[in-house]
Scaffold this motif. Structure first.
Motif, PDB file in Angstrom:
ATOM      1  N   ASP A  28      10.211   2.358  -4.772  1.00  0.00           N
ATOM      2  CA  ASP A  28       9.530   2.913  -5.945  1.00  0.00           C
ATOM      3  C   ASP A  28      10.269   2.617  -7.240  1.00  0.00           C
ATOM      4  N   VAL A  29      11.582   2.755  -7.210  1.00  0.00           N
ATOM      5  CA  VAL A  29      12.318   2.735  -8.476  1.00  0.00           C
ATOM      6  C   VAL A  29      12.985   1.398  -8.788  1.00  0.00           C
ATOM      7  N   ALA A  30      13.248   0.589  -7.753  1.00  0.00           N
ATOM      8  CA  ALA A  30      14.046  -0.624  -7.992  1.00  0.00           C
ATOM      9  C   ALA A  30      13.206  -1.891  -8.100  1.00  0.00           C
ATOM     10  N   LEU A  31      11.971  -1.842  -7.649  1.00  0.00           N
ATOM     11  CA  LEU A  31      11.163  -3.061  -7.613  1.00  0.00           C
ATOM     12  C   LEU A  31      10.090  -3.072  -8.694  1.00  0.00           C
ATOM     13  N   THR A  32       9.729  -4.256  -9.133  1.00  0.00           N
ATOM     14  CA  THR A  32       8.583  -4.401 -10.028  1.00  0.00           C
ATOM     15  C   THR A  32       7.308  -4.226  -9.201  1.00  0.00           C
ATOM     16  N   PRO A  33       6.187  -3.939  -9.864  1.00  0.00           N
ATOM     17  CA  PRO A  33       4.932  -3.812  -9.096  1.00  0.00           C
ATOM     18  C   PRO A  33       4.630  -5.049  -8.258  1.00  0.00           C
ATOM     19  N   HIS A  34       4.872  -6.232  -8.812  1.00  0.00           N
ATOM     20  CA  HIS A  34       4.616  -7.470  -8.062  1.00  0.00           C
ATOM     21  C   HIS A  34       5.521  -7.552  -6.835  1.00  0.00           C
ATOM     22  N   GLN A  35       6.792  -7.246  -7.023  1.00  0.00           N
ATOM     23  CA  GLN A  35       7.719  -7.276  -5.886  1.00  0.00           C
ATOM     24  C   GLN A  35       7.307  -6.271  -4.826  1.00  0.00           C
ATOM     25  N   ARG A  36       6.853  -5.092  -5.250  1.00  0.00           N
ATOM     26  CA  ARG A  36       6.411  -4.069  -4.279  1.00  0.00           C
ATOM     27  C   ARG A  36       5.227  -4.573  -3.473  1.00  0.00           C
ATOM     28  N   ARG A  37       4.242  -5.135  -4.161  1.00  0.00           N
ATOM     29  CA  ARG A  37       3.034  -5.595  -3.460  1.00  0.00           C
ATOM     30  C   ARG A  37       3.376  -6.649  -2.415  1.00  0.00           C
ATOM     31  N   ILE A  38       4.164  -7.634  -2.830  1.00  0.00           N
ATOM     32  CA  ILE A  38       4.469  -8.747  -1.927  1.00  0.00           C
ATOM     33  C   ILE A  38       5.369  -8.289  -0.773  1.00  0.00           C
ATOM     34  N   THR A  39       6.378  -7.528  -1.111  1.00  0.00           N
ATOM     35  CA  THR A  39       7.370  -7.141  -0.106  1.00  0.00           C
ATOM     36  C   THR A  39       6.772  -6.195   0.929  1.00  0.00           C
ATOM     37  N   ILE A  40       5.980  -5.224   0.478  1.00  0.00           N
ATOM     38  CA  ILE A  40       5.351  -4.301   1.434  1.00  0.00           C
ATOM     39  C   ILE A  40       4.372  -5.051   2.331  1.00  0.00           C
ATOM     40  N   ALA A  41       3.600  -5.954   1.744  1.00  0.00           N
ATOM     41  CA  ALA A  41       2.633  -6.710   2.560  1.00  0.00           C
ATOM     42  C   ALA A  41       3.350  -7.530   3.635  1.00  0.00           C
ATOM     43  N   LEU A  42       4.440  -8.180   3.262  1.00  0.00           N
ATOM     44  CA  LEU A  42       5.097  -9.090   4.209  1.00  0.00           C
ATOM     45  C   LEU A  42       6.009  -8.367   5.194  1.00  0.00           C
ATOM     46  N   LEU A  43       6.786  -7.411   4.719  1.00  0.00           N
ATOM     47  CA  LEU A  43       7.833  -6.828   5.561  1.00  0.00           C
ATOM     48  C   LEU A  43       7.450  -5.490   6.183  1.00  0.00           C
ATOM     49  N   VAL A  44       6.480  -4.806   5.616  1.00  0.00           N
ATOM     50  CA  VAL A  44       6.056  -3.522   6.198  1.00  0.00           C
ATOM     51  C   VAL A  44       4.732  -3.696   6.932  1.00  0.00           C
ATOM     52  N   ASP A  45       3.765  -4.292   6.257  1.00  0.00           N
ATOM     53  CA  ASP A  45       2.451  -4.478   6.888  1.00  0.00           C
ATOM     54  C   ASP A  45       2.407  -5.721   7.773  1.00  0.00           C
ATOM     55  N   GLU A  46       3.424  -6.547   7.676  1.00  0.00           N
ATOM     56  CA  GLU A  46       3.563  -7.746   8.519  1.00  0.00           C
ATOM     57  C   GLU A  46       2.386  -8.713   8.387  1.00  0.00           C
ATOM     58  N   VAL A  47       1.908  -8.868   7.162  1.00  0.00           N
ATOM     59  CA  VAL A  47       0.928  -9.919   6.890  1.00  0.00           C
ATOM     60  C   VAL A  47       1.677 -11.255   6.962  1.00  0.00           C
ATOM     61  N   PRO A  48       1.178 -12.223   7.725  1.00  0.00           N
ATOM     62  CA  PRO A  48       1.872 -13.515   7.790  1.00  0.00           C
ATOM     63  C   PRO A  48       1.975 -14.161   6.402  1.00  0.00           C
ATOM     64  N   ILE A  49       3.095 -14.786   6.141  1.00  0.00           N
ATOM     65  CA  ILE A  49       3.356 -15.320   4.803  1.00  0.00           C
ATOM     66  C   ILE A  49       2.341 -16.394   4.415  1.00  0.00           C
ATOM     67  N   ASP A  50       1.882 -17.188   5.376  1.00  0.00           N
ATOM     68  CA  ASP A  50       0.892 -18.223   5.064  1.00  0.00           C
ATOM     69  C   ASP A  50      -0.454 -17.604   4.686  1.00  0.00           C
ATOM     70  N   VAL A  51      -0.782 -16.498   5.343  1.00  0.00           N
ATOM     71  CA  VAL A  51      -2.035 -15.808   5.058  1.00  0.00           C
ATOM     72  C   VAL A  51      -1.988 -15.209   3.664  1.00  0.00           C
ATOM     73  N   LEU A  52      -0.897 -14.540   3.353  1.00  0.00           N
ATOM     74  CA  LEU A  52      -0.776 -13.932   2.028  1.00  0.00           C
ATOM     75  C   LEU A  52      -0.784 -15.014   0.947  1.00  0.00           C
ATOM     76  N   ALA A  53      -0.093 -16.120   1.216  1.00  0.00           N
ATOM     77  CA  ALA A  53      -0.064 -17.213   0.238  1.00  0.00           C
ATOM     78  C   ALA A  53      -1.474 -17.735  -0.024  1.00  0.00           C
ATOM     79  N   GLN A  54      -2.243 -17.890   1.041  1.00  0.00           N
ATOM     80  CA  GLN A  54      -3.612 -18.400   0.895  1.00  0.00           C
ATOM     81  C   GLN A  54      -4.473 -17.418   0.093  1.00  0.00           C
TER      82      GLN A  54
END
Lengths: 92, 222
Positions: free
Chosen positions: B156-182
């Motif tokens: 919440d406090v250390a990341l920018t909104p963009h970093q939060r969106r990308i990081t949560i999607a990839l590392l918490v929700d486990e969206v594959p990186i190629d899928v998110l990139a697409q």
């Protein structure tokens, strides 16, 4: 997808706080992975810090490196286990 | 536990037979019968690698029939062959040609499988931290639970909104990186760099708050 109250597992917490220095991009990892895999198959103790760090922090690149190890080992008629073990010791 | 499963074995029906060119780059670049043979051999290699990769990842395509899996592998092999030929002049001989070529097939087929598996799944991106720590935890895991809670707050406090969106999607929700990139019109490089920077910020925040030491966890150490 992200949903309210998605649990944050310890595994996710550790992944979120992984130290991924020195930085290596996925493209650079792709450029190096063939040479790295051959070196690991020849010597499982082979060390390349930037590659090891990247593969620990990037699941997609790590899966592809494991797969390349299996293919090359099969082609050469050698066991992939020592090289795979070297990667498994450093999970993402 | 064995590190090699049945799915890891290369399909025997695709094993290569016959001689490979001594100089692949020359054989593939020089018009004539040698080029035709080299092209055939390269395509066999790409098929072998793509079928191997699709087989490895078939658990993510549980409802997909074997015929469709073959189509995915065959299409990936064609595209990987085009990629190899396009990059032929960049081959420096730092590894064997076959190892170098295989990596294109693996990348292409793995990306295809990830995208196919997520084709009908929605990816939601939130910049508000809606994750919560697991619980209840046994007392022996109190420290781990504390870390998870601290990480959640640090997001919440250390990341920018963009970093939060990308990081949560990839590392918490486990969206594959190629899928998110697409979905984002981005690429694997850019997303990994975002995650790298987010990890750096989270670590700095957690070290400052006393929840993390400088030596743990370190990527690439057992």
């Amino acid at each position: 997808m992200t949903q309210a109250n998605t649990p944050l597992s310890l595994q996710a917490a550790l992944s979120l706080t992984l130290d991924t220095e020195p930085f290596l991009s996925c493209d650079d990892c792709f450029d190096l992975v063939d040479e790295y895999v051959e070196a690991l198959l020849a010597d499982p103790d082979h060390d390349q810090l930037a590659m090891r760090t990247h593969l620990a922090g990037c699941n997609a690149c790590a899966e592809e490196a494991r797969s390349l190890i299996l293919l090359v080992a099969e082609q050469d008629g050698i066991s992939p286990a020592p090289a795979l073990g070297a990667l498994e010791d450093n999970p993402a | 536990m064995s590190l090699v499963s049945a799915d890891d074995r290369v399909p025997p029906s695709l094993d290569l037979t016959g001689a490979d060119p001594e100089n692949w780059v020359e054989a593939l670049s020089t018009p004539g019968p040698g080029q035709d043979h080299a092209m055939d051999r390269l395509h066999q290699m790409m098929l072998r690698a793509c079928h191997h990769q699709v087989r490895r990842m078939r658990s993510s395509l549980a409802s997909v029939g074997s015929e469709r899996l073959d189509e995915i592998a065959n299409q990936a092999a064609d595209e990987a062959m085009m990629a190899v030929l396009a990059k032929l002049s960049t081959f420096e001989g730092r590894s064997r040609f076959t190892t170098w070529a295989y990596k294109f097939a693996i990348l292409q087929s793995a990306t295809e499988v990830r995208r196919f598996a997520w084709a009908h799944r929605e990816v939601e991106l939130n910049d508000a931290t809606q994750v919560m720590e697991c619980g209840p935890s046994p007392a022996s895991y109190a420290e781990a639970s504390d870390l998870a809670a601290a990480v959640r707050l640090a997001i919440d406090v250390a990341l920018t909104p963009h970093q939060r969106r990308i990081t949560i999607a990839l590392l918490v929700d486990e969206v594959p990186i190629d899928v998110l990139a697409q979905r984002l019109g981005s690429n694997r490089n850019a997303l990994y760099k975002t995650v790298h920077e987010a990890r750096t910020r989270l670590r700095a925040h957690l070290i400052a708050s006393g929840h993390l030491t400088t030596s743990l966890p370190k990527a690439g150490t057992s």
